[in-house]
Design an enzyme around this catalytic site. Structure first.
Site, PDB file in Angstrom:
ATOM      1  N   PHE A  85       6.021  -9.578   4.294  1.00 39.32           N
ATOM      2  CA  PHE A  85       6.816  -8.513   4.922  1.00 39.32           C
ATOM      3  C   PHE A  85       5.949  -7.376   5.445  1.00 39.32           C
ATOM      4  O   PHE A  85       6.407  -6.591   6.273  1.00 39.32           O
ATOM      5  CB  PHE A  85       7.747  -7.869   3.877  1.00 39.32           C
ATOM      6  N   TYR A 116       5.300  -3.136  19.172  1.00 41.21           N
ATOM      7  CA  TYR A 116       5.779  -3.698  17.900  1.00 41.21           C
ATOM      8  C   TYR A 116       6.214  -5.155  18.117  1.00 41.21           C
ATOM      9  O   TYR A 116       5.799  -6.061  17.375  1.00 41.21           O
ATOM     10  CB  TYR A 116       6.958  -2.877  17.355  1.00 41.21           C
ATOM     11  N   ASN A 146       0.837  -1.211   0.000  1.00 38.43           N
ATOM     12  CA  ASN A 146       0.000   0.000   0.000  1.00 38.43           C
ATOM     13  C   ASN A 146       0.873   1.263   0.000  1.00 38.43           C
ATOM     14  O   ASN A 146       0.357   2.365   0.120  1.00 38.43           O
ATOM     15  CB  ASN A 146      -0.962   0.001   1.193  1.00 38.43           C
ATOM     16  N   SER A 164      11.250 -11.212  14.158  1.00 37.20           N
ATOM     17  CA  SER A 164      12.356 -10.353  14.569  1.00 37.20           C
ATOM     18  C   SER A 164      13.011 -10.897  15.836  1.00 37.20           C
ATOM     19  O   SER A 164      12.348 -11.530  16.667  1.00 37.20           O
ATOM     20  CB  SER A 164      11.785  -8.964  14.862  1.00 37.20           C
ATOM     21  N   LYS A 167       4.745  -9.056  16.715  1.00 39.46           N
ATOM     22  CA  LYS A 167       5.509 -10.169  16.117  1.00 39.46           C
ATOM     23  C   LYS A 167       5.247 -11.451  16.905  1.00 39.46           C
ATOM     24  O   LYS A 167       5.057 -12.519  16.330  1.00 39.46           O
ATOM     25  CB  LYS A 167       7.006  -9.843  16.098  1.00 39.46           C
ATOM     26  N   ARG A 185      19.270   4.515  25.588  1.00 41.18           N
ATOM     27  CA  ARG A 185      17.911   4.656  25.033  1.00 41.18           C
ATOM     28  C   ARG A 185      17.015   3.664  25.768  1.00 41.18           C
ATOM     29  O   ARG A 185      17.374   2.491  25.901  1.00 41.18           O
ATOM     30  CB  ARG A 185      17.965   4.350  23.532  1.00 41.18           C
TER      31      ARG A 185
HETATM   32  P1  NAD Z   1       9.635  -1.483   5.292  1.00 42.75           P
HETATM   33  O1  NAD Z   1       8.772  -0.538   6.044  1.00 42.75           O
HETATM   34  O2  NAD Z   1      10.723  -0.932   4.450  1.00 42.75           O
HETATM   35  O3  NAD Z   1       8.725  -2.435   4.370  1.00 42.75           O
HETATM   36  C1  NAD Z   1       7.432  -2.802   4.729  1.00 42.75           C
HETATM   37  C2  NAD Z   1       6.548  -2.626   3.494  1.00 42.75           C
HETATM   38  O4  NAD Z   1       5.218  -3.021   3.827  1.00 42.75           O
HETATM   39  C3  NAD Z   1       6.468  -1.183   3.013  1.00 42.75           C
HETATM   40  O5  NAD Z   1       6.668  -1.134   1.618  1.00 42.75           O
HETATM   41  C4  NAD Z   1       5.048  -0.743   3.385  1.00 42.75           C
HETATM   42  O6  NAD Z   1       4.535   0.224   2.478  1.00 42.75           O
HETATM   43  C5  NAD Z   1       4.302  -2.067   3.314  1.00 42.75           C
HETATM   44  N1  NAD Z   1       3.105  -2.151   4.142  1.00 42.75           N
HETATM   45  C6  NAD Z   1       2.950  -1.855   5.455  1.00 42.75           C
HETATM   46  N2  NAD Z   1       1.703  -2.121   5.854  1.00 42.75           N
HETATM   47  C7  NAD Z   1       1.038  -2.597   4.778  1.00 42.75           C
HETATM   48  C8  NAD Z   1      -0.284  -3.056   4.558  1.00 42.75           C
HETATM   49  N3  NAD Z   1      -1.198  -3.053   5.534  1.00 42.75           N
HETATM   50  N4  NAD Z   1      -0.632  -3.484   3.323  1.00 42.75           N
HETATM   51  C9  NAD Z   1       0.272  -3.489   2.308  1.00 42.75           C
HETATM   52  N5  NAD Z   1       1.543  -3.064   2.459  1.00 42.75           N
HETATM   53  C10 NAD Z   1       1.923  -2.632   3.684  1.00 42.75           C
HETATM   54  O7  NAD Z   1      10.225  -2.521   6.364  1.00 42.75           O
HETATM   55  P2  NAD Z   1      11.381  -3.605   6.196  1.00 42.75           P
HETATM   56  O8  NAD Z   1      12.558  -3.122   6.947  1.00 42.75           O
HETATM   57  O9  NAD Z   1      11.516  -3.988   4.786  1.00 42.75           O
HETATM   58  O10 NAD Z   1      10.742  -4.788   7.052  1.00 42.75           O
HETATM   59  C11 NAD Z   1       9.981  -5.813   6.438  1.00 42.75           C
HETATM   60  C12 NAD Z   1       9.431  -6.724   7.526  1.00 42.75           C
HETATM   61  O11 NAD Z   1      10.531  -7.229   8.295  1.00 42.75           O
HETATM   62  C13 NAD Z   1       8.504  -6.030   8.512  1.00 42.75           C
HETATM   63  O12 NAD Z   1       7.473  -6.937   8.843  1.00 42.75           O
HETATM   64  C14 NAD Z   1       9.394  -5.781   9.714  1.00 42.75           C
HETATM   65  O13 NAD Z   1       8.659  -5.736  10.908  1.00 42.75           O
HETATM   66  C15 NAD Z   1      10.309  -6.985   9.672  1.00 42.75           C
HETATM   67  N6  NAD Z   1      11.601  -6.759  10.332  1.00 42.75           N
HETATM   68  C16 NAD Z   1      12.362  -5.686   9.958  1.00 42.75           C
HETATM   69  C17 NAD Z   1      13.565  -5.451  10.600  1.00 42.75           C
HETATM   70  C18 NAD Z   1      14.404  -4.254  10.256  1.00 42.75           C
HETATM   71  O14 NAD Z   1      15.241  -3.841  11.084  1.00 42.75           O
HETATM   72  N7  NAD Z   1      14.261  -3.662   9.086  1.00 42.75           N
HETATM   73  C19 NAD Z   1      14.018  -6.331  11.600  1.00 42.75           C
HETATM   74  C20 NAD Z   1      13.216  -7.427  11.932  1.00 42.75           C
HETATM   75  C21 NAD Z   1      12.008  -7.628  11.287  1.00 42.75           C
HETATM   76  C1  WQD Z   2      21.533  -0.646  17.211  1.00 49.04           C
HETATM   77  C2  WQD Z   2      22.506  -0.149  18.282  1.00 49.04           C
HETATM   78  C3  WQD Z   2      21.494   1.374  19.832  1.00 49.04           C
HETATM   79  C4  WQD Z   2      20.769   4.589  16.954  1.00 49.04           C
HETATM   80  C5  WQD Z   2      15.778  -2.299  16.219  1.00 49.04           C
HETATM   81  C6  WQD Z   2      14.464  -2.824  16.723  1.00 49.04           C
HETATM   82  C7  WQD Z   2      14.358  -4.307  16.443  1.00 49.04           C
HETATM   83  C8  WQD Z   2      14.627  -4.622  14.979  1.00 49.04           C
HETATM   84  C9  WQD Z   2      15.866  -3.962  14.465  1.00 49.04           C
HETATM   85  C10 WQD Z   2      12.559  -4.791  13.791  1.00 49.04           C
HETATM   86  C11 WQD Z   2      21.890  -0.096  19.672  1.00 49.04           C
HETATM   87  C12 WQD Z   2      22.578   2.075  19.039  1.00 49.04           C
HETATM   88  C13 WQD Z   2      21.146   3.407  17.537  1.00 49.04           C
HETATM   89  C14 WQD Z   2      21.441   5.799  17.333  1.00 49.04           C
HETATM   90  C15 WQD Z   2      22.827   4.517  18.811  1.00 49.04           C
HETATM   91  N1  WQD Z   2      13.566  -4.128  14.136  1.00 49.04           N
HETATM   92  N2  WQD Z   2      22.159   3.363  18.454  1.00 49.04           N
HETATM   93  N3  WQD Z   2      22.456   5.694  18.254  1.00 49.04           N
HETATM   94  O1  WQD Z   2      17.579  -1.297  18.596  1.00 49.04           O
HETATM   95  O2  WQD Z   2      19.028  -3.282  17.953  1.00 49.04           O
HETATM   96  O3  WQD Z   2      16.838  -2.981  16.883  1.00 49.04           O
HETATM   97  O4  WQD Z   2      15.877  -2.559  14.810  1.00 49.04           O
HETATM   98  O5  WQD Z   2      12.193  -5.867  14.159  1.00 49.04           O
HETATM   99  O6  WQD Z   2      13.086  -4.695  16.842  1.00 49.04           O
HETATM  100  O7  WQD Z   2      14.370  -2.572  18.110  1.00 49.04           O
HETATM  101  O8  WQD Z   2      18.651  -1.433  16.288  1.00 49.04           O
HETATM  102  O9  WQD Z   2      19.824   0.127  14.814  1.00 49.04           O
HETATM  103  O10 WQD Z   2      18.170   1.032  16.491  1.00 49.04           O
HETATM  104  O11 WQD Z   2      20.340   0.114  17.285  1.00 49.04           O
HETATM  105  O12 WQD Z   2      23.755   4.493  19.645  1.00 49.04           O
HETATM  106  O13 WQD Z   2      21.126   6.892  16.855  1.00 49.04           O
HETATM  107  O14 WQD Z   2      22.872   1.206  17.970  1.00 49.04           O
HETATM  108  O15 WQD Z   2      21.489   1.815  21.166  1.00 49.04           O
HETATM  109  O16 WQD Z   2      22.900  -0.436  20.579  1.00 49.04           O
HETATM  110  P1  WQD Z   2      18.045  -2.235  17.566  1.00 49.04           P
HETATM  111  P2  WQD Z   2      19.197   0.026  16.149  1.00 49.04           P
END
Ligand code: NAD
Ligand code: WQD
Length: 342
Positions: free
Chosen positions: A80, A148, A32, A124, A152, A296
């Site tokens: 995703f 969040y 979306n 995650s 998950k 943080r």
């Molecule tokens: P992102 O936000 O770049 O991608 C998510 C995509 O989903 C986006 O394009 C957004 O427009 C789309 N979207 C959101 N809600 C929607 C809906 N209701 N219908 C259709 N599309 C929708 O995020 P990402 O970093 O690519 O992460 C992808 C997945 O991986 C997510 O589920 C996220 O929670 C998970 N994840 C990400 C990380 C990270 O650090 N990036 C870490 C662990 C898990």
């Molecule tokens: C990494 C390290 C911060 C920013 C998050 C989500 C997790 C997952 C991945 C989705 C930490 C430090 C960060 C800054 C800093 N997402 N930091 N200054 O917190 O491990 O994970 O993203 O599932 O759920 O919580 O990742 O990149 O934010 O931080 O010092 O401006 O960098 O304290 O030690 P995090 P991050």
């Protein structure tokens, strides 16, 4: 295979689209664009010289989802789509429960109706909460420290109930550690809308001159240099993990079986914030000014995976190290200082 990808226009989605197309799969993206732009998928097409069928739709829209499942023969879904900002989830929990949990419920119902029984889900490392020991194994207890993370966990539990009710499903739950880096072409990468919450995009934006200085959250953790340690994984390795999961689930299907598989996708190697700064400085030739500030809220000292189960079960192991992660993140940022925005 014909693979439906929800959230395929996002950071991890676009990289996975490239890997799937290059492996010869057909893909259909549903997004979306709530946190992405269509141009990201145009870049995917450019990199692969293949076309991507895109539906602009919300996964919670059961009518649209039903029409998409009716219009195509789909072998598997990679899911995703969801919101991912931890801080925002604390302020607006309903938004997260509605989009992440309800969106998944609608998707599952439509998959069930269409008889599509193979799903790979983006979970995650956040589901491990505050781990008691390291490295983190899949068998460790789970908990959530913010809405969040709770979405998950809830989705993992829903998938487990779903599998218990019908064990002919093949479900892969992938617990990502910290995805960083970008595609080698420098054409796709992470493009945060606002001030980045995550470390790597923040550092990249300093290197390109968009931000002044990094605030290092906490210098008094019980780690060798006092800063937080995380398991950073190259987004290409992560994308390849989805292919490995699909291949593994296809083998399960060939045996006439179902499966619920939960695996970590990390490198098993932790790096501190100061190590990340140093590595990025080396890769970019830029200085990253920083100051150490208070911790943080919600952060933990250290988090890294035991990634042996993914190797054992799906034959997956990461190929790229820290140097490539920083080099590729910088290549993307330098080519696209404002991300995908013109
Ligand atoms: P992102 O936000 O770049 O991608 C998510 C995509 O989903 C986006 O394009 C957004 O427009 C789309 N979207 C959101 N809600 C929607 C809906 N209701 N219908 C259709 N599309 C929708 O995020 P990402 O970093 O690519 O992460 C992808 C997945 O991986 C997510 O589920 C996220 O929670 C998970 N994840 C990400 C990380 C990270 O650090 N990036 C870490 C662990 C898990
Ligand atoms: C990494 C390290 C911060 C920013 C998050 C989500 C997790 C997952 C991945 C989705 C930490 C430090 C960060 C800054 C800093 N997402 N930091 N200054 O917190 O491990 O994970 O993203 O599932 O759920 O919580 O990742 O990149 O934010 O931080 O010092 O401006 O960098 O304290 O030690 P995090 P991050």
């Amino acid at each position: 295979m014909n693979i439906l990808i929800t959230g395929g226009a996002g950071y991890i989605g676009t990289h996975t689209c490239v890997e799937l197309l290059e492996a010869g799969h057909e893909i259909i993206v549903v997004d979306n664009f709530s946190n992405s732009l269509p141009v990201a998928l145009e870049r995917v097409e450019k990199i692969t010289a293949k076309s991507v069928l895109v539906y602009e739709a919300d996964i919670s829209d059961s009518q649209k989802m039903s029409a998409i499942f009716s219009a195509h023969v789909i072998d598997a879904v990679i899911h995703f789509a969801g919101f991912k900002a931890v801080g925002e989830s604390v302020k607006e929990p309903l938004k997260y429960y509605a989009n992440n949990v309800n969106g998944t419920l609608v998707l599952l119902a439509e998959m069930q109706r269409a008889g599509v029984k193979t799903l790979v889900f983006s979970s995650s490392a956040t589901v491990y909460g505050l781990p008691e020991t390291l490295p983190i194994k899949e068998s460790f207890p789970t908990s959530a420290t913010n809405p969040y993370g709770r979405t998950k966990l809830m989705i993992e539990e829903i998938l487990s109930d779903f599998y218990l009710a019908d064990d002919s499903w093949r479900i892969g739950i992938l617990r990502y550690f910290n995805p960083v880096g970008a595609h080698k072409s420098g054409q796709i990468g992470e493009s945060p809308n606002d001030i980045p919450n995550n470390l790597m995009p923040f550092i990249s934006q300093i290197a390109v001159g968009k931000r002044d200085k990094l605030r290092v959250f906490g210098g008094d953790y019980p780690t060798p240099d006092g800063t937080g340690i995380r398991d950073y994984i190259h987004v290409i390795d992560l994308a390849k993990g989805h292919l490995s999961a699909l291949n593994h689930l296809a083998e399960t299907q060939q045996k006439g079986m179902g499966e619920l598989l939960t695996v970590n996708l990390g490198t098993g190697q932790g790096y501190s914030v100061l190590e990340m700064i140093k590595a990025f400085e080396k890769a970019s030739g830029k200085t990253i000014p920083f100051e150490i500030v208070a911790r943080r809220s919600g952060d933990i000292a250290a988090c890294y995976s035991d990634s042996s189960y993914a190797k054992q079960m799906m034959g997956w192991k990461p190929l790229y190290g820290l140097e490539d992660m920083c080099k590729d993140a910088w290549h993307w940022q330098k080519n696209n200082p404002n991300g995908y925005e013109k």
